[in-house]
Design an enzyme around this catalytic site. Sequence first.
Site, PDB file in Angstrom:
ATOM      1  N   TYR A   1      -6.339  -8.875 -14.671  1.00  7.43           N
ATOM      2  CA  TYR A   1      -5.724  -7.791 -13.884  1.00  7.43           C
ATOM      3  C   TYR A   1      -5.770  -6.486 -14.695  1.00  7.43           C
ATOM      4  O   TYR A   1      -6.146  -5.439 -14.173  1.00  7.43           O
ATOM      5  CB  TYR A   1      -4.284  -8.180 -13.547  1.00  7.43           C
TER       6      TYR A   1
ATOM      7  N   ASN B   1      -6.185   0.483  -1.642  1.00  8.69           N
ATOM      8  CA  ASN B   1      -4.954  -0.044  -2.227  1.00  8.69           C
ATOM      9  C   ASN B   1      -4.883  -1.573  -2.243  1.00  8.69           C
ATOM     10  O   ASN B   1      -4.047  -2.140  -2.934  1.00  8.69           O
ATOM     11  CB  ASN B   1      -3.804   0.580  -1.419  1.00  8.69           C
TER      12      ASN B   1
ATOM     13  N   ASP C   1      -7.008  -4.833   6.398  1.00 12.02           N
ATOM     14  CA  ASP C   1      -6.364  -5.883   5.605  1.00 12.02           C
ATOM     15  C   ASP C   1      -6.875  -7.243   6.076  1.00 12.02           C
ATOM     16  O   ASP C   1      -7.426  -7.361   7.175  1.00 12.02           O
ATOM     17  CB  ASP C   1      -4.830  -5.782   5.794  1.00 12.02           C
TER      18      ASP C   1
ATOM     19  N   THR D   1       7.437  -5.682  -4.245  1.00 18.78           N
ATOM     20  CA  THR D   1       6.609  -6.167  -3.135  1.00 18.78           C
ATOM     21  C   THR D   1       6.297  -7.644  -3.379  1.00 18.78           C
ATOM     22  O   THR D   1       6.644  -8.197  -4.425  1.00 18.78           O
ATOM     23  CB  THR D   1       5.269  -5.400  -3.041  1.00 18.78           C
TER      24      THR D   1
ATOM     25  N   LYS E   1      -7.848  -3.243 -13.339  1.00 19.25           N
ATOM     26  CA  LYS E   1      -7.075  -2.019 -13.067  1.00 19.25           C
ATOM     27  C   LYS E   1      -7.502  -0.879 -14.006  1.00 19.25           C
ATOM     28  O   LYS E   1      -7.548   0.286 -13.597  1.00 19.25           O
ATOM     29  CB  LYS E   1      -5.580  -2.304 -13.168  1.00 19.25           C
TER      30      LYS E   1
HETATM   31  N1  LIG Z   1       3.954  -4.185  -6.649  1.00 22.96           N
HETATM   32  C1  LIG Z   1       3.636  -3.962  -7.930  1.00 22.96           C
HETATM   33  O1  LIG Z   1       4.363  -4.284  -8.863  1.00 22.96           O
HETATM   34  C2  LIG Z   1       2.340  -3.238  -8.261  1.00 22.96           C
HETATM   35  C3  LIG Z   1       2.262  -2.551  -9.471  1.00 22.96           C
HETATM   36  C4  LIG Z   1       1.082  -1.901  -9.786  1.00 22.96           C
HETATM   37  C5  LIG Z   1       0.023  -1.920  -8.915  1.00 22.96           C
HETATM   38  N2  LIG Z   1       0.136  -2.606  -7.744  1.00 22.96           N
HETATM   39  C6  LIG Z   1      -1.009  -2.602  -6.848  1.00 22.96           C
HETATM   40  O2  LIG Z   1      -0.604  -2.091  -5.593  1.00 22.96           O
HETATM   41  C7  LIG Z   1      -1.509  -2.532  -4.592  1.00 22.96           C
HETATM   42  C8  LIG Z   1      -0.732  -3.022  -3.379  1.00 22.96           C
HETATM   43  O3  LIG Z   1      -0.019  -4.185  -3.761  1.00 22.96           O
HETATM   44  P1  LIG Z   1       1.464  -4.471  -3.254  1.00 22.96           P
HETATM   45  O4  LIG Z   1       2.352  -4.389  -4.437  1.00 22.96           O
HETATM   46  O5  LIG Z   1       1.775  -3.651  -2.065  1.00 22.96           O
HETATM   47  O6  LIG Z   1       1.336  -6.034  -2.922  1.00 22.96           O
HETATM   48  P2  LIG Z   1       1.256  -6.787  -1.516  1.00 22.96           P
HETATM   49  O7  LIG Z   1       0.878  -8.174  -1.872  1.00 22.96           O
HETATM   50  O8  LIG Z   1       2.518  -6.556  -0.755  1.00 22.96           O
HETATM   51  O9  LIG Z   1       0.077  -6.050  -0.735  1.00 22.96           O
HETATM   52  C9  LIG Z   1      -1.278  -6.293  -1.026  1.00 22.96           C
HETATM   53  C10 LIG Z   1      -2.042  -6.223   0.285  1.00 22.96           C
HETATM   54  O10 LIG Z   1      -3.440  -6.397  -0.007  1.00 22.96           O
HETATM   55  C11 LIG Z   1      -3.968  -7.265   0.993  1.00 22.96           C
HETATM   56  N3  LIG Z   1      -5.186  -7.915   0.509  1.00 22.96           N
HETATM   57  C12 LIG Z   1      -5.302  -8.926  -0.392  1.00 22.96           C
HETATM   58  N4  LIG Z   1      -6.586  -9.287  -0.507  1.00 22.96           N
HETATM   59  C13 LIG Z   1      -7.297  -8.499   0.326  1.00 22.96           C
HETATM   60  C14 LIG Z   1      -8.672  -8.404   0.649  1.00 22.96           C
HETATM   61  N5  LIG Z   1      -9.579  -9.216   0.086  1.00 22.96           N
HETATM   62  N6  LIG Z   1      -9.062  -7.463   1.554  1.00 22.96           N
HETATM   63  C15 LIG Z   1      -8.148  -6.660   2.148  1.00 22.96           C
HETATM   64  N7  LIG Z   1      -6.833  -6.715   1.900  1.00 22.96           N
HETATM   65  C16 LIG Z   1      -6.406  -7.624   0.989  1.00 22.96           C
HETATM   66  C17 LIG Z   1      -2.841  -8.266   1.274  1.00 22.96           C
HETATM   67  O11 LIG Z   1      -3.024  -8.946   2.503  1.00 22.96           O
HETATM   68  C18 LIG Z   1      -1.648  -7.322   1.272  1.00 22.96           C
HETATM   69  O12 LIG Z   1      -1.415  -6.769   2.547  1.00 22.96           O
HETATM   70  C19 LIG Z   1      -2.389  -3.599  -5.265  1.00 22.96           C
HETATM   71  O13 LIG Z   1      -3.630  -3.015  -5.612  1.00 22.96           O
HETATM   72  C20 LIG Z   1      -1.611  -3.943  -6.503  1.00 22.96           C
HETATM   73  O14 LIG Z   1      -2.430  -4.444  -7.537  1.00 22.96           O
HETATM   74  C21 LIG Z   1       1.274  -3.261  -7.392  1.00 22.96           C
END
Ligand SMILES: NC(=O)c1ccc[n+]([C@@H]2O[C@H](COP(=O)([O-])OP(=O)(O)OC[C@H]3O[C@@H](n4cnc5c(N)ncnc54)[C@H](O)[C@@H]3O)[C@@H](O)[C@H]2O)c1
Length: 247
Positions: free
Chosen positions: A152, A86, A38, A187, A156
């Site tokens: 996005y 992720n 991360d 989140t 995705k």
């Molecule tokens: N929470 C939602 O509603 C939701 C819904 C669908 C998909 N997602 C997807 O789930 C995944 C995780 O997101 P989340 O909801 O846990 O959000 P989050 O913001 O809590 O976690 C995202 C993580 O990715 C890390 N990150 C960002 N840029 C980065 C980079 N360049 N290199 C390495 N790490 C990096 C951040 O530091 C963070 O720890 C993402 O791909 C997001 O698009 C989330």
Amino acid sequence: MSYDAQGRVALITGGANGIGAAVARRLAAAGGHVVLADVDTERGTALAAELDGVFVRCDVREPADSAAAVAAAVGRFGGLDLAFLNAGVASGFGLGDDFDPDAYRRAMAINLDGVVYGVHAALPALRARGGGDIVATASMAGLTATPFDPVYGANKAAVVGLARALGPAHEPEGIRVNALCPSFADTDIIVPIKDHLERTEFPILEVSAVVDTFFAILAGRGAGEAWFVVPGRESAPFAFRGVPGPR
Ligand SMILES: NC(=O)c1ccc[n+]([C@@H]2O[C@H](COP(=O)([O-])OP(=O)(O)OC[C@H]3O[C@@H](n4cnc5c(N)ncnc54)[C@H](O)[C@@H]3O)[C@@H](O)[C@H]2O)c1
């Protein structure tokens, strides 16, 4: 059937927060070894220490960072069984007056290139173990239209397409590639729109429901699947309609 995480080594990009951190906790509790990759060094280091895992500062936009994260897993724990690709960010702009090419490149680089580089880095290590799993976090935004965040939706959908293609490509060598497609989950990524979701009474997933589906994917036998996670519904692979072939 359930996934036996005992002794398995997992690389988790975006593992410092949110869904990645929750998956890391569940894997570690089940006896797995976790490598958190991360850009959030502070939270990643703290969580890795708590879980007896490893933190690697990794920007998924950089191919060398993904390679180093895989090398860290192999070096510390002797191999790699699972790559959870992720890391991801929302975009929050359209293609009109608010369009910013730099923000666009950044969004595509993290959400799509990051998965591509992660798969490329993980494949040799998974092969060396005789097989394993890759799960890429896409989104419901990759399965449905997202006028509120078209970039996005595009990156995705690309992750869904990638997983669908890589599934059958690597299944013969025992490497299963699948996509995880959550609806809005509680989140940090939804902070900017949480008020709106609550006002419009759009149900928000508990992160634990997303983790449950992640484990259901691992426990399954499929490859190239895109599993939806939607409030109030049992998760399953999304059934794509057959496209018309030549006649
Ligand atoms: N929470 C939602 O509603 C939701 C819904 C669908 C998909 N997602 C997807 O789930 C995944 C995780 O997101 P989340 O909801 O846990 O959000 P989050 O913001 O809590 O976690 C995202 C993580 O990715 C890390 N990150 C960002 N840029 C980065 C980079 N360049 N290199 C390495 N790490 C990096 C951040 O530091 C963070 O720890 C993402 O791909 C997001 O698009 C989330």
